[in-house]
Design a protein around this motif. Structure first.
Motif, PDB file in Angstrom:
ATOM      1  N   ASP A  41      94.726  32.757 -19.906  1.00  0.00           N
ATOM      2  CA  ASP A  41      95.765  32.068 -20.681  1.00  0.00           C
ATOM      3  C   ASP A  41      95.553  30.558 -20.646  1.00  0.00           C
ATOM      4  N   LEU A  42      94.297  30.115 -20.715  1.00  0.00           N
ATOM      5  CA  LEU A  42      93.980  28.698 -20.590  1.00  0.00           C
ATOM      6  C   LEU A  42      94.676  27.848 -21.650  1.00  0.00           C
ATOM      7  N   ALA A  43      94.759  28.333 -22.872  1.00  0.00           N
ATOM      8  CA  ALA A  43      95.433  27.558 -23.922  1.00  0.00           C
ATOM      9  C   ALA A  43      96.902  27.334 -23.557  1.00  0.00           C
ATOM     10  N   ARG A  44      97.552  28.363 -23.046  1.00  0.00           N
ATOM     11  CA  ARG A  44      98.957  28.209 -22.628  1.00  0.00           C
ATOM     12  C   ARG A  44      99.070  27.218 -21.481  1.00  0.00           C
ATOM     13  N   ALA A  45      98.107  27.258 -20.564  1.00  0.00           N
ATOM     14  CA  ALA A  45      98.128  26.321 -19.443  1.00  0.00           C
ATOM     15  C   ALA A  45      98.054  24.876 -19.940  1.00  0.00           C
ATOM     16  N   HIS A  46      97.220  24.631 -20.945  1.00  0.00           N
ATOM     17  CA  HIS A  46      97.126  23.284 -21.509  1.00  0.00           C
ATOM     18  C   HIS A  46      98.432  22.883 -22.185  1.00  0.00           C
ATOM     19  N   ARG A  47      99.032  23.798 -22.918  1.00  0.00           N
ATOM     20  CA  ARG A  47     100.306  23.491 -23.573  1.00  0.00           C
ATOM     21  C   ARG A  47     101.367  23.131 -22.536  1.00  0.00           C
ATOM     22  N   GLU A  48     101.420  23.908 -21.476  1.00  0.00           N
ATOM     23  CA  GLU A  48     102.447  23.668 -20.466  1.00  0.00           C
ATOM     24  C   GLU A  48     102.168  22.382 -19.687  1.00  0.00           C
TER      25      GLU A  48
END
Length: 325
Positions: free
Chosen positions: A304-311
């Motif tokens: 979930d790397l993209a979500r990690a960047h968003r958060e």
């Protein structure tokens, strides 16, 4: 090996991919690290989002910081053993392979022992934030008996700067734009926490008996130079570790020049080898002295790397976002 990457800049959901890529090898003087936690810094998501800057490499595996275990040693490396717990820094600086991957191979100087009392997630916080804070506080030597002012007290660097300054025997004054964050900042070790307001400069001078502060750990040099000139003590120092806008700053030469004010600009990626050694040794000593708390806002699996960047982008000021592997 499993890794996250992007091949063009833009929004996280549009450009980040996660999948299998070739596992690196440990070259001469390098250590191959099995990454268990990868820390996201503002420089990581800002670079990924910056469509105006060309890609330095066809593919970038992001993130500078991380922690894990030694998987292999390259020729010439003898100060680690396979299985040792370590933390790493500057992984993606001037190179395409960062720590958002199961394995990363780095020069041994960028690999440091991770004490057993520190989790991998906490170890992934120690690179850019802790190293910047330590160097900013102690760049000119001990701070015992001095007064250190930290304006960005809830930021990643600011939170560590408070703790290092307190550990070093300084009196720490911090400020915040949120009254709700005052107790949190005091818990980090600040002696005085002030709410940012129109009379903040006078409040700081009142707290220092009109002497001013000896060291300012500044994230926004250009916008705050005028304010900082009002509160810096005779022989005091402003240490700039970041800049918002504007890109230029106007410094008053007189009468401040007569008070021996110093200004230092630091960029943690370009510390000398000797400075890296001193900084990392100091961080490890502070850990042994149980002087550090690590603020983790959340942990997200690599898939979930993209979500990690968003958060990470959304939670600035609340702690570190960690990617787990």
């Amino acid at each position: 090996m499993l890794a996250g990457w992007y091949e063009r800049c833009g929004p996280a959901d549009e450009v980040i991919s996660v999948g299998e890529i070739e596992k690196p090898l440990a070259g001469p003087g390098e250590v191959l690290v099995r990454v268990h936690a990868s820390g996201i810094n503002p420089s990581d998501y800002k670079r990924r989002a910056n469509i105006k800057a060309g890609m330095e490499f066809p593919r970038i595996v992001p993130h500078s910081d991380g922690a894990g275990t030694v998987a292999a040693l390259g020729p010439g490396v003898s100060n680690y053993r396979v299985g040792d717990r370590v933390w790493i820094f500057n992984a993606q600086w001037a190179r395409p392979m960062g720590s958002a991957a199961e394995f990363v191979s780095l020069p041994s100087i960028q690999v440091r022992p991770l004490p057993n009392c520190v989790s991998y997630e906490e170890g992934a916080c120690l690179g850019i934030p802790a190293m910047t804070a330590y160097h900013a506080v102690f760049r000119d030597g001990p701070v015992k008996g001095q007064t250190v002012y930290v304006p960005a007290a809830t930021g990643r660097v600011g939170a560590y700067a408070i703790q290092f300054a307190r550990w070093g025997g300084a009196r720490v004054i911090a400020s915040t734009g949120s009254r709700d964050r005052m107790d949190e900042i005091k818990a980090l070790g600040a002696d005085v926490v002030l709410e940012r307001s129109s009379d903040l400069a006078q409040a700081i001078m009142d707290k220092t008996d009109d002497c001013g502060v000896d060291r300012i750990i500044e994230i926004d040099f250009g916008n705050r130079i005028g304010f900082n000139e009002q509160i810096v003590a005779e022989g005091g120092t402003i240490v700039s570790y970041g800049a918002a806008t504007p890109g230029k700053a106007e410094i008053t030469l007189s009468p401040r020049r007569a008070r021996n004010m110093s200004v230092h600009f630091i960029f943690v990626y370009l510390l000398s080898d000797a400075q890296k050694q001193t900084t990392c040794d100091g961080i490890l000593q502070a850990i042994r002295d149980k002087a550090l708390r690590h603020r983790i806002a959340g942990s997200v699996p690599l898939m979930d790397l993209a979500r990690a960047h968003r958060e990470a982008e959304a939670q600035a000021g609340t702690g570190h976002m960690i990617v787990t592997l």
